[in-house]
Design an enzyme around this catalytic site. Structure first.
Site, PDB file in Angstrom:
ATOM      1  CE  LYS A 114      -4.470  -1.430   1.761  1.00  9.68           C
ATOM      2  NZ  LYS A 114      -5.547  -1.109   2.695  1.00  9.68           N
ATOM      3  CE  LYS A 196      -8.705  -9.726  -1.716  1.00  4.11           C
ATOM      4  NZ  LYS A 196      -8.494  -9.494  -0.293  1.00  4.11           N
ATOM      5  CE  LYS A 199     -13.619  -4.320   1.393  1.00  7.05           C
ATOM      6  NZ  LYS A 199     -14.163  -4.093   2.744  1.00  7.05           N
TER       7      LYS A 199
END
Ligand code: AMP
Ligand code: TRP
Length: 333
Positions: A114, A196, A199
């Protein structure tokens, strides 16, 4: 009573990946483990490690709470609450920061990913996030913490911190164990089946959101990436696209991969995808109906008020006990 706890971030769009990999597992656990008290919370403090628009954040918090209940979380079994409404989480996070090392936080792979992607400055909150997560957990002494694979490292850190603090301050925390769902634990993206389903993916076609309307669900599945072989066969390494769709099929219907293969033998992807679209829609339809009833209801507020009250009771006591063990403030009478 033994406890189970988990949290979920109010960011992005709750999709069938999160649902099949995580929410559905909670719903199963609440009936499978009647001897445990459950705490599930909306991790809104975690969401602000990266700036969020106020209205959007508020909306997401409520939406997520309503979706959890709509997905079958039973508020009579589970204390459902919002993290920031229980101040002990922030207090405990600080106390745990004083018992964690910069080196161990620097090793967290999620932080490394991140912070690399962050364009404008990395906040201290993003760095200390795992200590907040450890606080979330250790406040409640849960025996188990159900999480996806991506959270395993954070959970291990929480265990390390618990053990360290227990050695220094005379066994104050239960050392939690992860509970990782085995099958269906990972649903991949529809347009990049080696990654993956997330969201936060900017491509809406990569996922099916729990609140997507029927035609959107079916359209997204029809256009999901497969391969040119045109046979329904499970082989995640060589044929990730069709295998991912089969995983979704299997997790919802409980039909084995073998039986799915038999059922679609001699057919192309078209029929398989049509059926899967219907299966996913039928799974989501009752959730969407219940969600619409709940989202603006007083009922939802009552559920969250009750959850907050119980969580505060447990968490406040724990943080006060830890303050006392450390020697903060005045001696408790
Ligand atoms: P997130 O907030 O997206 O990190 O996800 C919340 C929980 O759902 C975590 O425990 C994740 O591991 C799990 N989860 C998220 N996306 C998926 C996915 N595509 N497949 C399976 N589980 C997932
Ligand atoms: N960090 C978790 C995630 O991104 C959410 C979370 C926050 C959590 N606190 C937790 C999960 C405590 C389990 C226990 O998915």
């Amino acid at each position: 009573m033994k406890r189970i706890l988990s949290g979920i971030q109010p960011t992005g769009s709750l999709n069938i990946g999160t649902y099949l990999g995580s929410v559905k597992n909670f719903v199963k656990l609440q009936s499978q483990m009647p001897d445990y008290e459950f705490f599930i919370f909306i991790a809104d403090l975690h969401a602000i490690t990266v700036y969020k628009d106020k209205q959007e954040l508020r909306g997401k918090i409520r939406e997520l709470a309503a979706l959890y209940v709509a997905c079958g979380l039973d508020p009579t079994r589970v204390n459902l609450f919002i993290q920031s409404e229980v101040p002990a989480h922030s207090q405990m996070a600080y106390l745990l920061q004083c018992n964690s090392y910069i080196g161990e936080l620097e090793r967290m792979t999620q932080y490394k990913d991140k912070s690399r992607k962050q364009e404008t400055g990395v906040t201290v909150g993003l760095f200390t996030y795992p200590t907040l997560m450890a606080a979330d957990i250790l406040l409640y002494d849960p025996e188990f913490v159900p999480v996806g694979k991506d959270q395993k490292q954070h959970l291990e850190l929480a265990r390390d911190i618990a053990i360290r603090v227990n050695n220094k301050y005379n066994d104050i925390f239960t050392v939690p164990k992860p509970l990782i769902a085995e099958i269906g634990a990972k649903i991949n993206s529809l347009n990049d089946p080696t990654a993956k389903m997330s969201k936060s993916d900017n491509n809406e076609k990569s996922r099916i959101n729990l609140l997507d309307p029927e035609n959107t669900i079916k359209k997204k599945i029809r256009s999901a990436v497969t391969d040119s072989l045109g046979t329904v066969k499970y082989n995640p390494e060589e044929r990730p696209g069709v295998s991912n769709l089969m995983t979704i099929y299997h997790v919802i219907t409980n039909i084995s991969f073998e039986d799915i293969e038999k059922k679609y033998e001699g057919m192309g992807y078209k029929e398989f995808k049509e059926d899967l679209g219907e299966i996913v829609y039928q799974e989501l339809k009752p959730i969407q109906e219940r969600f619409n009833d709940l989202i603006n209801s007083k009922e939802l507020d009552t559920i969250l008020d009750n959850g907050r009250e119980r969580a505060n009771q447990v968490a406040f006591k724990k943080v006060m006990k830890f303050n006392d063990r450390i020697g903060l403030g005045r001696k408790r009478k």
